[in-house]
Design a protein around this motif. Sequence first.
Motif, PDB file in Angstrom:
ATOM      1  N   TYR A   1      -6.223   1.332  -4.047  1.00 50.43           N
ATOM      2  CA  TYR A   1      -7.279   1.591  -3.444  1.00 50.43           C
ATOM      3  C   TYR A   1      -8.463   0.469  -2.938  1.00 50.43           C
ATOM      4  O   TYR A   1      -8.343   0.160  -1.392  1.00 50.43           O
ATOM      5  N   ARG A   2      -8.082  -0.919  -3.134  1.00 55.27           N
ATOM      6  CA  ARG A   2      -8.452  -2.468  -3.090  1.00 55.27           C
ATOM      7  C   ARG A   2      -7.795  -2.363  -1.091  1.00 55.27           C
ATOM      8  O   ARG A   2      -8.170  -2.997  -0.661  1.00 55.27           O
ATOM      9  N   GLU A   3      -6.503  -1.691  -1.748  1.00 58.58           N
ATOM     10  CA  GLU A   3      -5.553  -2.482  -0.309  1.00 58.58           C
ATOM     11  C   GLU A   3      -5.602  -1.935   1.067  1.00 58.58           C
ATOM     12  O   GLU A   3      -5.922  -1.703   2.479  1.00 58.58           O
ATOM     13  N   LEU A   4      -5.901  -0.697   0.710  1.00 56.28           N
ATOM     14  CA  LEU A   4      -6.822   0.640   1.250  1.00 56.28           C
ATOM     15  C   LEU A   4      -7.678  -0.155   1.741  1.00 56.28           C
ATOM     16  O   LEU A   4      -7.936   0.583   3.050  1.00 56.28           O
TER      17      LEU A   4
ATOM     18  N   ASP B   1      -3.810   9.118  -1.707  1.00 60.42           N
ATOM     19  CA  ASP B   1      -3.803   9.293  -0.447  1.00 60.42           C
ATOM     20  C   ASP B   1      -3.065   9.977   0.634  1.00 60.42           C
ATOM     21  O   ASP B   1      -3.777   9.944   1.514  1.00 60.42           O
ATOM     22  N   GLY B   2      -2.700  11.490  -0.466  1.00 55.72           N
ATOM     23  CA  GLY B   2      -3.023  12.985   0.484  1.00 55.72           C
ATOM     24  C   GLY B   2      -4.418  13.046   1.113  1.00 55.72           C
ATOM     25  O   GLY B   2      -4.388  13.448   2.325  1.00 55.72           O
ATOM     26  N   HIS B   3      -5.067  13.005   0.205  1.00 56.41           N
ATOM     27  CA  HIS B   3      -7.224  13.797   0.795  1.00 56.41           C
ATOM     28  C   HIS B   3      -7.453  12.351   1.596  1.00 56.41           C
ATOM     29  O   HIS B   3      -8.367  12.651   2.303  1.00 56.41           O
ATOM     30  N   VAL B   4      -7.085  10.931   1.885  1.00 56.24           N
ATOM     31  CA  VAL B   4      -7.389   9.803   2.713  1.00 56.24           C
ATOM     32  C   VAL B   4      -6.669  10.824   4.155  1.00 56.24           C
ATOM     33  O   VAL B   4      -7.890  10.612   5.317  1.00 56.24           O
ATOM     34  N   ARG B   5      -5.833  11.200   3.855  1.00 50.50           N
ATOM     35  CA  ARG B   5      -5.351  11.409   4.579  1.00 50.50           C
ATOM     36  C   ARG B   5      -5.906  12.370   5.812  1.00 50.50           C
ATOM     37  O   ARG B   5      -5.859  12.740   6.625  1.00 50.50           O
ATOM     38  N   ALA B   6      -6.032  13.446   4.780  1.00 52.38           N
ATOM     39  CA  ALA B   6      -6.594  14.564   4.984  1.00 52.38           C
ATOM     40  C   ALA B   6      -7.847  14.649   5.639  1.00 52.38           C
ATOM     41  O   ALA B   6      -8.086  15.852   7.019  1.00 52.38           O
ATOM     42  N   LEU B   7      -8.444  13.874   4.740  1.00 51.91           N
ATOM     43  CA  LEU B   7     -10.010  13.446   5.723  1.00 51.91           C
ATOM     44  C   LEU B   7     -10.209  12.582   7.285  1.00 51.91           C
ATOM     45  O   LEU B   7     -10.498  13.164   7.987  1.00 51.91           O
ATOM     46  N   HIS B   8      -9.035  11.839   7.289  1.00 54.60           N
ATOM     47  CA  HIS B   8      -8.755  11.196   8.716  1.00 54.60           C
ATOM     48  C   HIS B   8      -8.839  12.372   9.986  1.00 54.60           C
ATOM     49  O   HIS B   8      -8.492  13.112  10.324  1.00 54.60           O
ATOM     50  N   ARG B   9      -7.411  13.405   9.249  1.00 54.93           N
ATOM     51  CA  ARG B   9      -7.513  14.520  10.494  1.00 54.93           C
ATOM     52  C   ARG B   9      -8.620  15.844  10.841  1.00 54.93           C
ATOM     53  O   ARG B   9      -8.607  16.008  11.226  1.00 54.93           O
ATOM     54  N   ALA B  10      -9.278  15.541   9.492  1.00 55.74           N
ATOM     55  CA  ALA B  10     -11.058  16.081   9.726  1.00 55.74           C
ATOM     56  C   ALA B  10     -11.560  15.203  10.891  1.00 55.74           C
ATOM     57  O   ALA B  10     -11.893  15.922  11.583  1.00 55.74           O
TER      58      ALA B  10
ATOM     59  N   ASP C   1       1.058   8.748 -10.179  1.00 55.78           N
ATOM     60  CA  ASP C   1       0.046  10.548  -9.726  1.00 55.78           C
ATOM     61  C   ASP C   1      -1.202  10.658  -8.984  1.00 55.78           C
ATOM     62  O   ASP C   1      -1.567  11.238  -8.082  1.00 55.78           O
ATOM     63  N   ARG C   2      -1.817   9.934  -9.176  1.00 60.99           N
ATOM     64  CA  ARG C   2      -3.338   9.497  -8.580  1.00 60.99           C
ATOM     65  C   ARG C   2      -3.384   8.920  -7.705  1.00 60.99           C
ATOM     66  O   ARG C   2      -4.276   9.315  -6.346  1.00 60.99           O
ATOM     67  N   ILE C   3      -2.783   7.858  -7.351  1.00 65.51           N
ATOM     68  CA  ILE C   3      -2.469   7.491  -6.063  1.00 65.51           C
ATOM     69  C   ILE C   3      -1.700   8.572  -5.182  1.00 65.51           C
ATOM     70  O   ILE C   3      -2.198   8.114  -4.202  1.00 65.51           O
ATOM     71  N   ALA C   4      -1.205   9.240  -5.303  1.00 66.19           N
ATOM     72  CA  ALA C   4      -0.408   9.968  -4.098  1.00 66.19           C
ATOM     73  C   ALA C   4      -1.115  11.043  -4.356  1.00 66.19           C
ATOM     74  O   ALA C   4      -1.420  11.523  -2.763  1.00 66.19           O
TER      75      ALA C   4
ATOM     76  N   MET D   1       0.721  -1.209  -0.814  1.00 62.91           N
ATOM     77  CA  MET D   1       0.075   0.060   0.205  1.00 62.91           C
ATOM     78  C   MET D   1       0.990   1.096   0.084  1.00 62.91           C
ATOM     79  O   MET D   1       1.977   1.293   0.325  1.00 62.91           O
ATOM     80  N   ALA D   2       0.283   2.143  -1.176  1.00 59.26           N
ATOM     81  CA  ALA D   2       1.366   3.292  -0.723  1.00 59.26           C
ATOM     82  C   ALA D   2       0.895   4.070   0.832  1.00 59.26           C
ATOM     83  O   ALA D   2       0.207   4.350   1.255  1.00 59.26           O
ATOM     84  N   THR D   3       2.110   4.542   1.455  1.00 59.73           N
ATOM     85  CA  THR D   3       2.394   4.958   2.297  1.00 59.73           C
ATOM     86  C   THR D   3       2.718   6.729   1.921  1.00 59.73           C
ATOM     87  O   THR D   3       3.593   7.013   1.279  1.00 59.73           O
ATOM     88  N   ASP D   4       3.091   7.738   3.168  1.00 61.25           N
ATOM     89  CA  ASP D   4       2.913   9.019   3.237  1.00 61.25           C
ATOM     90  C   ASP D   4       4.791   8.456   4.313  1.00 61.25           C
ATOM     91  O   ASP D   4       3.988   8.405   5.696  1.00 61.25           O
ATOM     92  N   ALA D   5       5.782   8.561   3.937  1.00 63.78           N
ATOM     93  CA  ALA D   5       6.476   9.660   4.726  1.00 63.78           C
ATOM     94  C   ALA D   5       6.938   7.717   5.931  1.00 63.78           C
ATOM     95  O   ALA D   5       7.131   7.553   7.122  1.00 63.78           O
TER      96      ALA D   5
END
Length: 441
Positions: A430-433, A371-380, A365-368, A1-5
């Motif tokens: 997305y399936r792995e997420l 990934d960024g927007h799901v993380r932003a959603l989680h912060r909300a 690029d779509r994965i990135a 799965m794609a990760t951020d840092a």
Amino acid sequence: MATDAGNPIPRFPAGFLWGVSTSAHQIEGAADEREPSVWDAFTAEPGRVKDGSTAAVACDHVHRHREDVALLAGLGVDAYRFSLSWPRLRSGKKGLDFYDRLVDDLCAAGVRPVPTLFHWDLPADLDWLERDTAERFAEHVSLVAGRLGDRVTKWITLNEPAEHTLLGHALGVHAPGGKLLFDALPVAHHQLLAHGLAVRALRASGAADIGIANSHGPTWAASTEAADVEAAEFYDLLLNRLFADPLLLGRYPDGIGELMPGDVEADLKVIAEPLDWYGINYYAPTRVGAPQGAEIEFGGVTMPAELPFSVREIEGHPVTDFGWPVVPEGLTELLTAFRDRYGDRLPPVVITENGCSYPGVDDQDRIAYLDGHVRALHRAVEAGVDVRGYFVWSLLDNFEWAEGYARRFGLVHVDFGTLERTPKASYHWYRELLRAQEPTA
């Protein structure tokens, strides 16, 4: 799965609804099996669509829907947001039978059907400038609820009335092609009235899980200069508050109600029928400044010089293939701002669209972006915003309105010559997420 840092994607609360979205006109095809819509007339005019294409075939979903349901099942989503073509349903039994089969197949695959009752494809003989269209819509909704309500438990009334008003009736870049500028305001009012009447029709049928899909985004002033701030505030009113305030507060922003047709106070009581949840389509913030006295081309749209604002580029962020800035933190900002503005009048929120246009099957690029927007959603969510679901736009590459087939938003690549479907890298991501969200033993 794609990760951020190196950090795995965070887990969301139990019961969080994960899905993907499409719309009828953009994927169904089979145009000869339904009544014409305003989009058929619009795309028949030379120069309206950039590549000269139409949606007559599109993804041919009407004839290939079982293949697409299999893709949904393989993806592992909880729900599928699609739209019901009003022109197809007006064409008689065959249209109703198609949606019957689609809903049955979704239920058999364990995917919750979430239909949108209007996604821009208005029957060609109707006009949102006319109040009667709202009444006709309520009749249409009653018919649909009576046929599908035994299996559909979550409903969306309208998709993006703001864009349909602005692009289709004020600026003329979408169907039906009106260039009315502020004389298009009745279109907004009649759509909102149609929403309220649809909520009443759905409630009468026994529905208990109803929302709307409105597009929203933060508005950023181009500078701290008074003229830029004032222009940004007006743009925010026009694209955000004009459509949220009547639904959530039961009133228009100051100065707007008197511009609307009919008995506005009586209509607002209908428009403000209580919602079970509020859908938000998010793509990007908008940077706005004072008018510059000239036409401005922005995001494929020509903004007339006489508008009391100008849209500016947002610098310092990557952009999608469409030229839209990628600003995940704007989603967190938007959701916390909505919570603060509307307080306990804001029902639970569902992100009904979020996605991006990029070419290719190995779409990193779509994965990135996702990934960024799901993380932003989680912060909300961590900040206390009651968010109950997230839908990616879109399952399939499709007919992207006035852009034709040049912009690809899908998790699944569609070859528009052969109609072959090929899951992209983002589909597998997305399936792995979604698998990572499943409860652990």
